[in-house]
Design an enzyme around this catalytic site. Structure first.
Site, mmCIF file in Angstrom:
data_model
loop_
_atom_site.group_PDB
_atom_site.id
_atom_site.type_symbol
_atom_site.label_atom_id
_atom_site.label_comp_id
_atom_site.label_asym_id
_atom_site.label_seq_id
_atom_site.Cartn_x
_atom_site.Cartn_y
_atom_site.Cartn_z
ATOM 1 C CE1 TYR A 13 0.434 2.163 13.372
ATOM 2 C CE2 TYR A 13 -1.560 3.365 12.832
ATOM 3 C CZ TYR A 13 -0.337 2.849 12.462
ATOM 4 O OH TYR A 13 0.115 3.007 11.180
ATOM 5 C CD GLU A 40 -4.832 7.419 10.149
ATOM 6 O OE1 GLU A 40 -4.397 8.475 10.645
ATOM 7 O OE2 GLU A 40 -4.431 6.304 10.510
ATOM 8 C CG HIS A 86 -1.160 8.862 3.637
ATOM 9 N ND1 HIS A 86 -1.313 7.500 3.835
ATOM 10 C CD2 HIS A 86 -0.745 9.353 4.830
ATOM 11 C CE1 HIS A 86 -0.981 7.190 5.085
ATOM 12 N NE2 HIS A 86 -0.640 8.295 5.713
ATOM 13 C CD GLU A 110 -1.466 3.866 8.161
ATOM 14 O OE1 GLU A 110 -1.187 4.251 9.319
ATOM 15 O OE2 GLU A 110 -1.655 4.647 7.217
ATOM 16 N NE ARG A 168 -3.299 2.517 2.666
ATOM 17 C CZ ARG A 168 -3.205 3.378 3.673
ATOM 18 N NH1 ARG A 168 -2.529 3.073 4.785
ATOM 19 N NH2 ARG A 168 -3.802 4.553 3.616
ATOM 20 C CG ASN A 187 -4.946 3.242 8.729
ATOM 21 O OD1 ASN A 187 -5.014 2.263 7.987
ATOM 22 N ND2 ASN A 187 -4.559 4.433 8.313
HETATM 23 C C1 FCB Z 1 -1.170 6.958 10.897
HETATM 24 C C2 FCB Z 1 -0.766 7.518 9.545
HETATM 25 C C3 FCB Z 1 0.551 6.998 9.034
HETATM 26 C C4 FCB Z 1 1.572 6.849 10.126
HETATM 27 C C5 FCB Z 1 1.001 6.122 11.321
HETATM 28 C C6 FCB Z 1 1.988 5.906 12.448
HETATM 29 O O1 FCB Z 1 -2.039 7.838 11.522
HETATM 30 O O2 FCB Z 1 -1.761 7.229 8.592
HETATM 31 O O3 FCB Z 1 0.965 7.850 7.992
HETATM 32 O O4 FCB Z 1 2.124 8.060 10.451
HETATM 33 O O5 FCB Z 1 -0.120 6.772 11.803
#
Ligand code: FCB
Length: 441
Positions: A295, A167, A122, A346, A78, A293
């Site tokens: 985390y 995002e 992006h 992500e 991607r 995405n």
């Molecule tokens: C996300 C972004 C990506 C990267 C990660 C850690 O929010 O989409 O570009 O910076 O965080």
């Protein structure tokens, strides 16, 4: 005793990057300036005072980087297209050299048997459009759609999957509410209007892509972190729900239910955005996939967000490591929004990686993070989530926005002085996961 969790045969293991974070070549071969170029060149905006001028120099080294992807055995990659590289002023004339770059990139990926997944936006808006009001100006939506059509015409014979925007929440709220990201504005009402315009732009770009070729697969990438109440109290559950509706829900609602979450809408009062009659059907048109995405999570206790959560570990970004939140988020999105096939577009972690004297990079914490998140994704699939692929953030260490080069997310280490790449232990481990199509836990 270890246990092996197998994934479906056609599961797409990939890695992700974004143009501004890796390409460099910020003013070469006719590229226009982006809002991120301008932001980095403004003193005080980036924590470590760096810029994206060179970044990983991927613009010149993409062939070597694709050779590394091949070593990892990636099935998909991607990447994002830099809008000002292909249309320097954001609207009007295209830049042939910029288009050629993405042609070569895609050809090289296909030659390596790696499926390209393109993201159109992006975050690197052409500065020329910012001068005309940027995302606060509704005309920007039409410009994104024209750019989308241009790229679909140029690459649509080879790139099947297209994400419109990455995002929208970060674009709107970090860029226009707290000023942490380009263009660095701090205006609550503008932020909500921008959020709406980005969604309208998504809808218009989706139509434009389909207008060029109805066979293409169109999606959007939304950042969604689970919001967990750590107690059973009514107050905590209500607060967790409010935070979700104001974050991921603010975007998933319009895209899948054709409306903004009502409680959050009421809270905004006079700051709520202007919406035109046909906007919601446009925003909520059928999609071919949903990119998510994720985390970490937010944890709520006794009426507030708790950080740190006692007993939890945190990454270099100061994000809690809590893999079960990935499963909860996927199950919730599936239940509440009934989306099309999902890709994790992500997921990954930043740690302070160092090169050992023998040239290797030992990053056991990243391996543990990815292993636990892959396992939770697999469990979510057992729960009924239609997950088709997983893109690790990131292929390479890169420019982490307002943190500059201080946060390393890569499967591959980049020495910023020499630009040398070294596959980290996590990269080697990921190659095994892909080869075995599953993860040992
Ligand atoms: C996300 C972004 C990506 C990267 C990660 C850690 O929010 O989409 O570009 O910076 O965080």
């Amino acid at each position: 005793m270890t246990k092996f969790m197998a994934f479906p045969t056609d599961f797409l293991w990939g890695a992700a990057t974004a143009a501004f974070q890796i390409e460099g070549a910020w003013n070469q071969d006719g590229k226009g300036e982006s809002i991120w170029d301008r932001f980095c060149h403004t003193p005080g905006k980036i924590g470590d005072g760096t810029t994206g001028d060179v970044a990983c120099d991927h613009y010149h080294r993409y062939r070597d980087d694709i050779a590394l992807m091949r070593q990892l055995g990636l099935k998909a990659y991607r990447f994002s297209i830099s809008w000002p590289r292909v249309i320097p002023n954001g609207s009007g004339a295209a830049n042939p050299a910029g288009l050629d770059f993405y042609d070569r990139l895609v050809d090289e990926l296909l030659a390596a048997n790696i499926q390209p997944f393109a993201t159109l936006y992006h975050w690197d808006l052409p500065q020329a459009l910012q001068e005309r009001g940027g995302w606060g100006n509704r005309d920007t939506c039409g410009h994104l759609a024209d750019y989308a059509a241009l790229m679909a015409r140029r690459l649509g014979d080879r790139v099947r999957h297209w994400a419109t925007v990455n995002e929208p929440q970060v674009i709107a709220f970090l860029g226009h509410r707290n000023g942490e990201h380009a263009p660095g504005l701090e205006d609550d009402r503008l932020a909500l209007q921008v959020a709406h315009h980005v969604l309208v732009a998504h809808g218009m770009a989706a139509q434009a892509i389909r207008g060029v070729n109805p066979q293409l697969k169109v999606g959007i990438v939304i950042d969604a972190w689970s919001v967990d109440a750590l107690t059973d109290s009514e107050q905590d559950r209500a607060l967790a729900e409010t935070i979700w509706q104001n974050s991921a829900g603010w975007f998933l609602g319009p895209v899948f239910h054709a409306r903004y979450p009502s409680r959050a809408w009421q809270m905004y009062g006079d700051s709520a955005p202007d919406i035109r009659a046909d906007d919601m059907p446009l925003i909520s048109q059928r999609l071919d996939f949903l990119g998510l995405n994720t985390y970490s999570r937010l944890a709520v206790k006794k009426g507030r967000v708790v950080k740190p959560v006692p007993g939890s570990e945190y990454t270099e970004m100061d994000w809690e490591i809590h893999a079960p939140a990935l499963r909860r988020m996927l199950v919730r999105v599936t239940r509440d929004y009934v989306p099309p096939p999902i890709y994790i577009t992500e997921n990954g972690a930043a740690f302070p990686d160092a090169v050992s004297p023998d040239g290797s990079v030992h990053d056991p914490r990243r391996i543990a993070y990815l292993r636990d998140h892959f396992a939770q994704a697999r469990l979510a699939m057992d729960d009924g989530v239609d997950l088709r692929g997983y893109f690790v953030w990131s292929l390479l260490d890169n420019f982490e926005w307002s943190n500059g080069y201080s946060k390393r997310f890569g499967l591959i280490h980049v020495d910023y002085a020499t630009l040398q790449r070294r596959i980290k232990d996590s990269g080697k481990w990921y190659a095994q996961v892909i080869a075995q199509n599953g993860v040992e836990i």
